[in-house]
Design an enzyme around this catalytic site. Structure first.
Site, PDB file in Angstrom:
ATOM      1  NE  ARG A 105      -3.627  -2.430   0.073  1.00  0.00           N
ATOM      2  CZ  ARG A 105      -3.250  -3.584  -0.497  1.00  0.00           C
ATOM      3  NH1 ARG A 105      -2.111  -3.632  -1.180  1.00  0.00           N
ATOM      4  NH2 ARG A 105      -3.992  -4.652  -0.413  1.00  0.00           N
TER       5      ARG A 105
ATOM      6  CD  GLU B 168      -5.764   1.221   2.079  1.00  0.00           C
ATOM      7  OE1 GLU B 168      -6.002   1.047   0.875  1.00  0.00           O
ATOM      8  OE2 GLU B 168      -5.853   0.312   2.920  1.00  0.00           O
TER       9      GLU B 168
ATOM     10  CB  SER C 269      -9.397  -1.353   3.843  1.00  0.00           C
ATOM     11  OG  SER C 269      -9.935  -2.573   3.375  1.00  0.00           O
TER      12      SER C 269
END
Length: 359
Positions: free
Chosen positions: A168, A351, A247
């Site tokens: 990520r 995130e 998420s």
């Protein structure tokens, strides 16, 4: 809201940003510009840089948490279009809708991104986050990223190895003020209509096959879409569980020492027979599950009694139930972070990108 059309872009003033995000949260931008070509994007970025104007880039808005006060500066919506397929080589303009691009590659019989179906947002955002799900990451198929380098004022082409991809993360995310992604190039696989080998156990189970097997591309994509929908991870304006950024926290990656300490905390809290999720993440490192941590810390599906709550379908998604403010969302996020840290000694990391606010 006064507006005017410039050559060659549309410009709005005091423009609401909430409708441009999947959270549907955030205040207005001083100035909102929509660009539909790479040249328009570069021109707006250059103007902002030359005048010292703060600049906010918006693609699909699926990874943004914008403060209630909005954004004092120029918000640039990258709405460029371009889908080019040459054999197994795919090039996407940054503004292409990612879910549509995945569908087209599946229809063309090409494997490599089929398990990334249903992820909201634009193609240009995928290398920034190194978007991944269900056993695939874009870093495994991206060959080049064409970007405008704000430091040099030039358009550059970065090879995969120059993008510093990790979980990520990427070079673009670590230096967010430098690059503006314009185009993304991929190398896909012609496997005779079959998917890439399935790497995610849940997907394989749902398809009744073993991990590592291949299945028809459409079956892989449709199965992933069903799995995502069951977790509220496919956009649906009627379903408040999808008024989210997907998420909200990344899965923690721990050193061997930290993971041993974490396991001891788990045993102390949950009992000797409980083992936390553990996935190899490179030498000396282990990845665990943020969703598991949140749930075991007491934040179950549907947690919350205000306008911002945990999704009723997935503990990893924080949601706007329709009347939330960004501060409502952040209060919930901070509560979750604090609770997980207290329970297990791990600090979760958000995130989505925050604009004008922070946890």
């Amino acid at each position: 809201m006064p507006s005017r059309t410039l050559e060659p872009v549309q410009e709005l003033h005091d423009a609401p940003l909430a409708p441009l995000t999947t959270f549907r949260l955030g205040g207005p931008a001083t100035r909102l510009i929509t660009a539909t070509t790479d040249d328009e994007v570069i021109a707006v970025v250059r103007e902002a840089d030359e005048t010292g104007t703060p600049l906010l880039l918006i693609g699909g808005g699926s990874n943004l948490v914008i403060g209630d006060k909005g954004f004092e500066g120029t918000a640039l919506v990258i709405a460029t279009k371009g889908y080019s397929l040459d054999g197994t080589r795919l090039e996407l303009a940054a503004g292409e809708v990612w879910t549509d691009a995945v569908a087209r590659t599946v229809e063309a019989g090409l494997a490599g991104i089929e398990c990334l179906a249903g992820i909201p947002g634009s193609a240009g955002a995928t290398p920034i986050q190194n978007v991944g799900a269900y056993g695939q990451e874009v870093s495994s198929t991206i060959t080049e990223v064409v970007a405008y380098d704000r430091r040099t004022g030039e358009t550059v082409t970065l090879a995969n190895e120059d993008c510093a991809f990790s979980y990520r993360h990427s070079r673009f995310k670590s230096d967010p003020e430098r690059y503006v992604v314009l185009r993304v190039r991929f190398s896909l696989e012609d496997a005779g209509g079959l998917s890439a080998p399935l790497r995610y156990a849940e997907t394989a189970r749902a398809l009744g096959v073993e991990a590592g097997d291949r299945v028809p591309l459409a079956s892989a994509r449709d199965t992933v879409l069903k799995l995502r929908a069951g977790k509220g991870m496919v956009l649906d304006p009627e379903d408040h569980d999808t008024w989210s950024a997907g998420s909200f926290f990344t899965n923690p990656i721990l050193t061997d020492t930290d993971f041993a300490t974490f396991r001891a905390r788990v045993r102390d809290r949950l009992g000797d027979g409980v083992e936390p999720p553990a996935y190899p993440a490179g030498e000396g490192r282990t990845k665990t599950s943020a969703a598991w941590l949140i749930d075991k810390a007491g934040f179950t599906k549907g947690y919350g009694d205000g306008p911002a709550r945990i999704s009723t379908k997935h503990t990893l998604a924080l949601t706007n139930r329709g009347s939330a403010t960004t501060e409502d969302l952040l209060a919930l996020a901070r509560e979750v972070v604090s609770g997980v840290r207290e329970a297990f000694g791990i600090t979760l990391v958000n995130e989505p990108v925050t604009v004008g606010v922070s946890l």
